[in-house]
Design a protein around this motif. Structure first.
Motif, PDB file in Angstrom:
ATOM      1  N   ARG A  35       0.839  -1.456   0.192  1.00  0.00           N
ATOM      2  CA  ARG A  35       0.325   0.253   0.070  1.00  0.00           C
ATOM      3  C   ARG A  35       0.595   1.123   0.082  1.00  0.00           C
ATOM      4  N   THR A  36       0.370   2.157  -0.545  1.00  0.00           N
ATOM      5  CA  THR A  36       1.454   3.031  -0.605  1.00  0.00           C
ATOM      6  C   THR A  36       0.411   3.887   0.667  1.00  0.00           C
ATOM      7  N   VAL A  37       1.795   4.946   1.417  1.00  0.00           N
ATOM      8  CA  VAL A  37       1.561   5.478   2.325  1.00  0.00           C
ATOM      9  C   VAL A  37       2.309   7.175   2.327  1.00  0.00           C
ATOM     10  N   LYS A  38       2.072   7.957   3.025  1.00  0.00           N
ATOM     11  CA  LYS A  38       2.119   9.657   2.718  1.00  0.00           C
ATOM     12  C   LYS A  38       3.181  10.034   2.134  1.00  0.00           C
ATOM     13  N   GLY A  39       3.692  10.627   1.431  1.00  0.00           N
ATOM     14  CA  GLY A  39       5.332  11.202   0.614  1.00  0.00           C
ATOM     15  C   GLY A  39       5.220  10.316  -0.461  1.00  0.00           C
ATOM     16  N   GLY A  40       4.627   9.352  -0.555  1.00  0.00           N
ATOM     17  CA  GLY A  40       4.861   8.113  -1.703  1.00  0.00           C
ATOM     18  C   GLY A  40       5.436   7.157  -1.547  1.00  0.00           C
ATOM     19  N   ALA A  41       5.853   6.911  -0.549  1.00  0.00           N
ATOM     20  CA  ALA A  41       6.217   5.465   0.112  1.00  0.00           C
ATOM     21  C   ALA A  41       5.987   3.885  -0.113  1.00  0.00           C
ATOM     22  N   THR A  42       5.783   3.456  -0.327  1.00  0.00           N
ATOM     23  CA  THR A  42       5.220   1.506  -0.619  1.00  0.00           C
ATOM     24  C   THR A  42       5.728   1.171   0.421  1.00  0.00           C
ATOM     25  N   ALA A  43       4.420   0.554   1.430  1.00  0.00           N
ATOM     26  CA  ALA A  43       5.147   0.017   2.303  1.00  0.00           C
ATOM     27  C   ALA A  43       4.030  -1.466   2.133  1.00  0.00           C
ATOM     28  N   ILE A  44       5.223  -2.302   2.983  1.00  0.00           N
ATOM     29  CA  ILE A  44       4.561  -3.779   2.195  1.00  0.00           C
ATOM     30  C   ILE A  44       4.067  -4.242   3.436  1.00  0.00           C
ATOM     31  N   THR A  45       2.438  -4.795   3.752  1.00  0.00           N
ATOM     32  CA  THR A  45       2.604  -5.426   4.750  1.00  0.00           C
ATOM     33  C   THR A  45       2.084  -6.974   4.819  1.00  0.00           C
ATOM     34  N   THR A  46       2.263  -7.653   5.243  1.00  0.00           N
ATOM     35  CA  THR A  46       1.902  -9.154   5.481  1.00  0.00           C
ATOM     36  C   THR A  46       1.687  -9.244   6.614  1.00  0.00           C
ATOM     37  N   HIS A  47       0.678 -11.023   6.620  1.00  0.00           N
ATOM     38  CA  HIS A  47      -0.477 -10.563   8.032  1.00  0.00           C
ATOM     39  C   HIS A  47       0.208 -12.328   8.494  1.00  0.00           C
ATOM     40  N   ASN A  48       0.869 -12.295   9.711  1.00  0.00           N
ATOM     41  CA  ASN A  48       1.416 -13.303  10.917  1.00  0.00           C
ATOM     42  C   ASN A  48      -0.232 -14.296  10.951  1.00  0.00           C
ATOM     43  N   PRO A  49      -0.161 -15.639   9.610  1.00  0.00           N
ATOM     44  CA  PRO A  49      -1.518 -16.412  10.078  1.00  0.00           C
ATOM     45  C   PRO A  49      -1.648 -17.028  11.423  1.00  0.00           C
ATOM     46  N   CYS A  50      -0.791 -17.211  12.245  1.00  0.00           N
ATOM     47  CA  CYS A  50      -0.795 -17.888  13.511  1.00  0.00           C
ATOM     48  C   CYS A  50      -1.300 -16.825  14.525  1.00  0.00           C
TER      49      CYS A  50
END
Length: 82
Positions: A35-50
């Motif tokens: 997802r894109t955050v403030k300032g145009g940077a791209t953030a990677i978000t991953t969900h822990n399934p446990c």
């Protein structure tokens, strides 16, 4: 004195190396969410399934972090060589 259910739960799961490996592989999985955050940077978000706070959660997190820091070291090494 009776033991808590969490004491027995952590031993009823598959071997912890499986969760560690899953976390390690999740870092390199191309299906991570971005997802894109403030300032145009791209953030990677991953969900822990446990379940949060469980032993498999911690092992998955440890594997993910290991892959992250290996990649970070590789990037820093490449930047120094330029």
């Amino acid at each position: 004195m009776a033991r808590s259910k969490f004491y027995y739960e952590k031993y009823s799961k598959p071997p912890l190396r499986i969760q560690y490996k899953a976390g390690y592989e999740a870092f390199y999985n191309p299906k991570q969410w971005t997802r894109t955050v403030k300032g145009g940077a791209t953030a990677i978000t991953t969900h822990n399934p446990c379940y949060k706070g469980s032993m498999p959660f911690k092992e998955w997190e440890r594997g993910y972090n290991k892959a992250y820091f290996e990649q970070l070291a590789k990037v820093k090494r490449l930047e120094r060589s330029l």
